[in-house]
Design a protein around this motif. Structure first.
Motif, PDB file in Angstrom:
ATOM      1  N   ASP A 167      40.035  45.018  38.105  1.00 22.66           N
ATOM      2  CA  ASP A 167      39.829  43.492  38.548  1.00 22.66           C
ATOM      3  C   ASP A 167      39.156  42.677  37.303  1.00 22.66           C
ATOM      4  N   ILE A 168      38.320  43.627  36.678  1.00 24.37           N
ATOM      5  CA  ILE A 168      37.705  42.962  35.517  1.00 24.37           C
ATOM      6  C   ILE A 168      38.595  42.990  34.354  1.00 24.37           C
ATOM      7  N   ALA A 169      39.321  43.744  34.308  1.00 25.97           N
ATOM      8  CA  ALA A 169      40.426  43.858  33.293  1.00 25.97           C
ATOM      9  C   ALA A 169      41.483  42.903  33.131  1.00 25.97           C
ATOM     10  N   LYS A 170      41.925  42.647  34.495  1.00 30.43           N
ATOM     11  CA  LYS A 170      42.834  41.646  35.110  1.00 30.43           C
ATOM     12  C   LYS A 170      42.377  40.202  34.641  1.00 30.43           C
ATOM     13  N   TYR A 171      40.955  40.088  34.978  1.00 28.25           N
ATOM     14  CA  TYR A 171      40.227  38.866  34.662  1.00 28.25           C
ATOM     15  C   TYR A 171      40.384  38.338  33.299  1.00 28.25           C
ATOM     16  N   ARG A 172      39.906  39.540  32.416  1.00 26.19           N
ATOM     17  CA  ARG A 172      39.973  39.270  31.036  1.00 26.19           C
ATOM     18  C   ARG A 172      41.308  38.720  30.344  1.00 26.19           C
ATOM     19  N   TYR A 173      42.402  39.588  30.964  1.00 30.29           N
ATOM     20  CA  TYR A 173      43.586  39.437  30.549  1.00 30.29           C
ATOM     21  C   TYR A 173      44.154  38.022  31.212  1.00 30.29           C
ATOM     22  N   ASP A 174      43.891  37.315  32.163  1.00 34.37           N
ATOM     23  CA  ASP A 174      44.418  36.177  32.516  1.00 34.37           C
ATOM     24  C   ASP A 174      43.621  35.105  31.714  1.00 34.37           C
ATOM     25  N   GLU A 221      21.329  37.005  43.058  1.00 35.79           N
ATOM     26  CA  GLU A 221      21.320  36.291  44.166  1.00 35.79           C
ATOM     27  C   GLU A 221      22.685  35.915  44.534  1.00 35.79           C
ATOM     28  N   LEU A 222      23.736  35.957  44.051  1.00 35.60           N
ATOM     29  CA  LEU A 222      25.081  35.773  44.140  1.00 35.60           C
ATOM     30  C   LEU A 222      25.894  37.369  44.755  1.00 35.60           C
ATOM     31  N   SER A 223      25.134  38.274  44.821  1.00 36.73           N
ATOM     32  CA  SER A 223      25.573  39.590  45.107  1.00 36.73           C
ATOM     33  C   SER A 223      25.251  40.054  46.628  1.00 36.73           C
ATOM     34  N   ALA A 224      25.839  41.116  47.010  1.00 37.65           N
ATOM     35  CA  ALA A 224      25.625  41.789  48.268  1.00 37.65           C
ATOM     36  C   ALA A 224      24.343  42.418  48.406  1.00 37.65           C
ATOM     37  N   HIS A 225      23.677  42.267  47.326  1.00 31.47           N
ATOM     38  CA  HIS A 225      22.210  43.041  47.504  1.00 31.47           C
ATOM     39  C   HIS A 225      20.891  41.865  47.501  1.00 31.47           C
ATOM     40  N   PHE A 259      31.554  44.488  31.729  1.00 34.34           N
ATOM     41  CA  PHE A 259      31.726  43.025  31.885  1.00 34.34           C
ATOM     42  C   PHE A 259      30.673  42.436  30.951  1.00 34.34           C
ATOM     43  N   PRO A 260      30.784  42.243  29.682  1.00 30.25           N
ATOM     44  CA  PRO A 260      29.872  41.278  28.976  1.00 30.25           C
ATOM     45  C   PRO A 260      29.839  39.913  28.962  1.00 30.25           C
ATOM     46  N   ILE A 261      28.585  39.247  29.124  1.00 29.45           N
ATOM     47  CA  ILE A 261      28.438  37.832  29.254  1.00 29.45           C
ATOM     48  C   ILE A 261      27.801  37.468  28.153  1.00 29.45           C
ATOM     49  N   ILE A 267      28.843  30.323  33.846  1.00 29.48           N
ATOM     50  CA  ILE A 267      28.585  30.203  35.043  1.00 29.48           C
ATOM     51  C   ILE A 267      30.061  31.005  35.792  1.00 29.48           C
ATOM     52  N   GLU A 268      30.919  30.654  35.296  1.00 30.65           N
ATOM     53  CA  GLU A 268      32.559  31.215  36.078  1.00 30.65           C
ATOM     54  C   GLU A 268      32.209  32.573  36.082  1.00 30.65           C
ATOM     55  N   LYS A 269      31.591  33.293  34.914  1.00 26.72           N
ATOM     56  CA  LYS A 269      31.837  34.754  34.792  1.00 26.72           C
ATOM     57  C   LYS A 269      30.922  35.236  35.851  1.00 26.72           C
ATOM     58  N   ILE A 270      29.538  34.585  35.705  1.00 26.59           N
ATOM     59  CA  ILE A 270      28.547  35.125  36.771  1.00 26.59           C
ATOM     60  C   ILE A 270      29.208  35.283  38.217  1.00 26.59           C
ATOM     61  N   LYS A 271      29.989  34.147  38.670  1.00 33.69           N
ATOM     62  CA  LYS A 271      30.338  34.035  39.804  1.00 33.69           C
ATOM     63  C   LYS A 271      31.380  35.217  40.176  1.00 33.69           C
ATOM     64  N   ILE A 272      32.367  35.423  39.087  1.00 31.42           N
ATOM     65  CA  ILE A 272      33.126  36.500  39.255  1.00 31.42           C
ATOM     66  C   ILE A 272      32.739  37.843  39.491  1.00 31.42           C
ATOM     67  N   VAL A 273      31.638  38.075  38.629  1.00 29.10           N
ATOM     68  CA  VAL A 273      31.145  39.689  38.397  1.00 29.10           C
ATOM     69  C   VAL A 273      30.122  39.944  39.642  1.00 29.10           C
ATOM     70  N   ALA A 274      29.357  38.667  40.300  1.00 27.86           N
ATOM     71  CA  ALA A 274      28.384  39.021  40.926  1.00 27.86           C
ATOM     72  C   ALA A 274      28.766  39.451  42.489  1.00 27.86           C
ATOM     73  N   PRO A 275      29.669  39.360  42.979  1.00 30.47           N
ATOM     74  CA  PRO A 275      30.189  40.092  44.244  1.00 30.47           C
ATOM     75  C   PRO A 275      30.382  41.560  44.002  1.00 30.47           C
TER      76      PRO A 275
END
Length: 452
Positions: free
Chosen positions: A115-122, A186-190, A307-309, A154-162
């Protein structure tokens, strides 16, 4: 159906396990190749969207050789390999893969990595805007500003948090790495469980393993009772390892085991304890340089760097300074119960013209100090350091000696940090050296600890 994937793997059992995992996740498998020659034919015939690539294959050519060919035809690929030899991994890195997963791995890690690789590619292709994020409109508390660089963070945080994957936050001291880690939690399932903060730079080397993994009673002299380590405290939550680059190599080996096996062993104990912990790490160092100089394990780097930010410096996002200044103004006026509610236009121009070597933390300290000193309801001007003189010359025009330059540099850092030497926001962190080293230099150069 999801994308078509070609598996290039010479071990049939591993390749078949990969196929089962990917089919279960909804991907299409167009074939399995055990050599570069087979892979070339399948790529030509089946036109896959992605290639999962082992390094050691049958025949004379390796997965790295195929990777260079894939880059030529712009076919995205990821490595899945047990080979963590440093020279091999340096060659891997040169091919710029979209991901690298070290065997053995869990099914969930594989799917998240894809999923993360596809995000980077897109993102590279500029098609990211077509994808939607479930929490797109959700505000992130404490992250202030509207600059394009910040919006990207912020966009990267929202993508990776879940997701459950590890995150590596990169940035200079004072750029808000801990705030970003809290946002991911805070945006994760934890989010209903704890986030445990560990400053790796502040841990004495002799106690690192006890702090991280805990110890049994009697494990060593002075261990008079059972101690629960930070990883156990963070079970079903998140652990934030700040300044991960400060961990010694022997502790890095044990952290790698936690990432791979999701289990720990207390010092002095023989029982393995399973844990479910999301790892977020941060550093203001160049881990690539640390790896090259032998101070950081390359396999651990790849595990953390899924997933580096990258956090921008404050001077790179000066359009956010006014919003940040007003946020801190309101915060400290409220906490100090002072009726200070504005910053003059002259003072704002001062802030925007300054270079901010201490980043957001320096701005926050400046606003806090000026709120306390304000005699009216407006901050009219700021007392900011000036950098108009040549730093290599003293007032009489003579070139400074190395010792004089070092002393001046340390004193400037102490001034930015309000005299604080160690810990979060201290001069040692700003200068990227160990606190013990800084104390030693201060003593040698005759700088008093309370210098401000």
């Amino acid at each position: 159906m999801k994308e078509k994937i070609l598996i290039v793997e010479d071990e049939f059992i591993v390749a078949n396990d990969l196929k089962i995992m990917l089919l279960k996740a909804g991907y299409q498998i167009v074939g399995i190749a055990s050599s570069v020659v087979q892979a070339r034919k399948l790529i030509e015939d089946k036109k896959p969207d992605w290639v999962l690539l082992d390094i050691m294959l049958k025949g004379d050519l390796t997965g790295i050789d195929l990777a260079w060919e894939l880059r030529e035809i712009q076919l995205p690929f990821l490595y899945i390999s047990a080979n963590t030899n440093q020279s091999t991994l340096e060659a891997v890195k040169a091919t710029h893969p979209y991901g690298f997963m070290v065997k053995p791995f869990r099914e969930r890690d594989l799917i998240v990595m894809l999923d993360i690789a596809k995000y980077r590619y897109d993102q590279e292709r500029g098609t990211l805007a077509e994808k939607s994020v479930d929490n797109e409109d959700q505000e992130i508390e404490g992250i202030i500003g509207n600059s394009e660089l910040l919006k990207d963070v912020i966009e990267k945080i929202k993508i990776v948090a879940p997701a459950e994957t590890s995150v590596l936050i990169l940035g200079e001291s004072g750029t808000g790495k801990e705030r970003a880690a809290h946002s991911i939690h805070e945006l994760s399932a934890h989010k209903s469980n704890a986030i445990v903060i560990v400053n790796c730079a502040a841990l004495p080397h002799s106690l690192i393993e006890s702090e991280l993994f805990g110890h049994e009673k009697g494990a060593f002299t002075g261990a008079n009772s059972l101690r629960i380590g930070k990883f156990e405290q963070a079970d079903n939550g998140t652990i934030f390892l700040d300044e991960i680059g400060e961990l010694p190599l022997d502790s890095q080996v044990k952290l790698l085991r936690v990432l791979q096996e999701k289990e720990i062993q207390r010092l002095g104990g023989n029982k393995t304890i399973k844990i479910n912990v999301r790892i977020v790490a941060a550093t203001n160092r160049s881990l690539e340089k640390e790896v090259a100089e032998g101070r950081f394990r390359l396999d651990l780097y790849y595990r953390l760097n899924v997933f580096p930010i990258q956090l921008p410096t404050l001077k790179e996002r000066k359009e956010d300074i006014e919003a940040l200044a007003n946020y801190f103004l309101k915060k400290y006026a409220t906490s100090s119960r002072k009726n200070v509610n504005s910053i003059s236009s002259t003072a704002l121009e001062q802030l925007k013209g300054y270079e901010w070597p201490g980043n957001i933390r320096e701005l926050e300290h400046l606003i806090e100090r000026n709120v306390l000193l304000a005699k009216t309801n407006e901050i009219e001007k700021f007392d900011l350091p000036t950098n108009t003189s040549n730093p290599l010359e003293s007032n009489n025009g003579k070139m400074l000696s190395m010792e004089e330059m070092e002393k001046e540099h340390i004193m400037n850092a102490l001034k930015i940090c309000d005299g604080k030497v160690s810990g979060s926001g201290g001069a040692a962190e700003l200068l990227k050296i160990q606190p013990q080293t800084l104390f030693s230099k201060m003593k040698k150069l005759g700088i008093k600890q309370g210098y401000n």
